[in-house]
Design an enzyme around this catalytic site. Structure first.
Site, PDB file in Angstrom:
ATOM      1  N   GLU A 185      35.895  37.932  41.724  1.00  0.00           N
ATOM      2  CA  GLU A 185      34.800  37.176  42.339  1.00  0.00           C
ATOM      3  C   GLU A 185      33.530  37.327  41.510  1.00  0.00           C
ATOM      4  O   GLU A 185      32.781  36.369  41.336  1.00  0.00           O
ATOM      5  CB  GLU A 185      34.554  37.660  43.776  1.00  0.00           C
ATOM      6  CG  GLU A 185      33.564  36.794  44.558  1.00  0.00           C
ATOM      7  CD  GLU A 185      32.111  37.013  44.152  1.00  0.00           C
ATOM      8  OE1 GLU A 185      31.366  36.017  44.092  1.00  0.00           O
ATOM      9  OE2 GLU A 185      31.721  38.150  43.886  1.00  0.00           O
ATOM     10  N   ASP A 224      37.066  42.945  43.810  1.00  0.00           N
ATOM     11  CA  ASP A 224      36.621  43.588  42.561  1.00  0.00           C
ATOM     12  C   ASP A 224      35.316  44.370  42.712  1.00  0.00           C
ATOM     13  O   ASP A 224      34.489  44.078  43.573  1.00  0.00           O
ATOM     14  CB  ASP A 224      36.498  42.575  41.414  1.00  0.00           C
ATOM     15  CG  ASP A 224      35.698  41.319  41.790  1.00  0.00           C
ATOM     16  OD1 ASP A 224      35.595  41.001  42.997  1.00  0.00           O
ATOM     17  OD2 ASP A 224      35.173  40.651  40.881  1.00  0.00           O
TER      18      ASP A 224
HETATM   19 ZN   LIG Z   1      28.463  40.633  43.880  1.00  0.00          ZN
HETATM   20 ZN   LIG Z   2      30.105  40.079  46.544  1.00  0.00          ZN
END
Ligand SMILES: [Zn+2]
Ligand SMILES: [Zn+2]
Length: 457
Positions: A180, A113
């Site tokens: 994440e 991401d």
């Molecule tokens: Zn990051």
């Molecule tokens: Zn990262």
């Protein structure tokens, strides 16, 4: 005579042992060099295509939980490298499996991401993207954490290791992990059967782009290397009224001011100075006009720690302090400050010391001892560590991949001026040396771990 015979026999035995040792040692190190030169050659051959892919990913970032096209690219490339690919695992998670006989199972993870940051690097392939976030709001987006580098390295590693298939046995699980940046993706992939629907790994490895190491170098940090993170929302209620009649009100702005100073004592007076802990109030909003005492103030905090004990204690302290504030202000219980904690999990990254030792040996053999540095832990957070926090636990190791130009690094060392950090709109990793170093080191690490063979029961 007898003594003489015995001693020459002994000499012969010693000689033979020595010769065998030298043979295996030189043969072993020759084989190691041979594998590395194969890895290097594949890296050079695959790089031009990977750079194209990298620049495409960089120009087209997607935000957490919205990584549809990025995941599709990861799936396509893994399939081309010979992996059996399953998509939509815990959101836009991608799982590629490559089985090649009996042996170890190694998981390699890349997060996929981007961040809601407007890119200001001025690079020809800079992102100009405005995309929807997972609340359907338009946002500028940028790969400001280098996850596009992580994807490119993992896909390059997939290509390299699959081309060396006749030299190893075992199973590879390569995953593209979404969300994440919201520390959600790893947990969601686990809940969606990462270790039950797919082979359970013996080891998990990963790397993260570093904005403070020169490209061509890597860094490692055994044991705790990244912190737990909790986001906390606090609403401080009061009883509003006229600014000229404060005695008829309960002023939530004054209460918030008390609260903020009291929160500082969690670190300075309740936590051992030898235990890392951060409590940051990053946002405070309340009130509308000079002469109005408002009804509420909203605060946003980030908490960081390594140990679970410190993490729990910090959360408990916040609950106690806010409750005490409500009592001291004489507010009814229904108006005590409301505390919302975003998740009940700790995410601290604990690099398993034995696995880290093994990985460091591979890193050194891949790019030379002088390019592998031990680096200190940081209070940034990552959810990669979640992949190891299962029962029984799995050793995990994440290392840092240098991405900065040597020139800029030297300049910053001599002037003391900071380079753009991760998450900065100016973070501009050097693709070629970074990605190549990533592939060479990651492939060697995977290859060496597979070389341990079938796990002893
Ligand atoms: Zn990051
Ligand atoms: Zn990262």
């Amino acid at each position: 005579m007898i003594i003489g015979t015995n001693s020459s026999l002994l000499h012969m035995k010693q000689y033979l042992f020595f010769a065998i040792f030298i043979f295996f040692f030189t043969h072993h190190s020759f084989a190691q060099k041979e594998v590395q030169s194969q890895i290097n050659a594949i890296t050079e051959k695959e790089y031009p295509r990977l750079e194209e892919l990298y620049k495409h990913l960089h120009a087209n970032p997607e935000l957490s939980n919205m990584e549809k096209n990025t995941a599709a690219s990861v799936a396509k490339e893994l399939r081309e490298a010979g992996f059996v690919v399953t998509e939509n695992v815990g959101g836009y998670g991608v799982v590629g499996v490559l089985k090649n006989g009996e042996g170890r199972t190694i998981l390699v993870r890349a997060d996929i991401d981007g961040l809601p940051v407007k890119e200001e690097t001025g690079l020809p392939y800079a992102s100009k993207a405005i995309v929807k976030d997972d609340k359907n709001t338009d946002q500028p987006a940028m790969h400001a954490c280098g996850h596009d580098i992580h994807i490119s390295v993992m896909l390059g590693t997939a290509k390299a290791i699959s081309q060396l298939k006749n030299q190893w046995k075992g199973t590879l699980v390569f995953i593209g992990q979404p969300a994440e940046e919201k520390v959600q993706g790893a947990e969601r992939m686990l809940k969606d059967g990462l270790y039950t629907r797919f082979p359970r790994p013996d080891y998990c490895i990963s790397l993260h782009a570093s904005a403070s190491l020169p490209a061509g170098k890597v860094g490692y940090c055994p044991e705790y290397s990244m912190a737990n993170v909790n986001s906390v929302n606090i609403t401080v209620y009061g009883e509003g009224g006229h600014g000229a009649y404060p005695h008829t009100t309960k002023d939530p702005i004054v209460l918030s001011a008390y609260l903020i100073t009291q929160l500082q004592t969690i670190v300075s007076r309740q936590t051992s100075p030898l235990e890392p802990c951060v409590v940051t109030v990053g946002s405070i909003h309340g009130g509308s006009k000079h002469n109005i005492i408002s009804n509420e103030v909203k605060l946003q905090l980030t908490l960081r720690s390594y140990s679970e004990k410190v993490r729990q204690n910090t959360i408990e302290s916040i609950k106690k302090i806010t409750r005490g504030l409500g009592i001291a202000a004489g507010l009814p219980e229904s108006k005590f400050p409301k505390v919302e904690i975003d998740n009940e999990n700790g995410y601290a990254l604990y690099n398993h010391p034995e696995l880290t030792d093994k990985v460091v040996k591979s890193l050194k053999s891949a790019i030379g001892e002088q390019n592998v540095e031990k680096v200190p832990p940081v209070m940034a957070a990552e959810d990669f560590g979640e992949l190891g926090k299962v029962n029984p636990s799995i050793p995990v190791c994440m290392y840092w991949l240098g991405t900065v130009s040597q020139e800029k690094y030297d300049e910053s060392q001599s002037t003391g001026l900071q380079m753009p950090s991760l998450h900065s709109s100016l973070f501009a990793p050097l693709p070629e040396p970074s990605i190549k170093t990533g592939i060479k080191t990651m492939t060697k690490a995977v290859f060496d771990l597979l070389g341990e063979g079938v796990k002893k029961k």
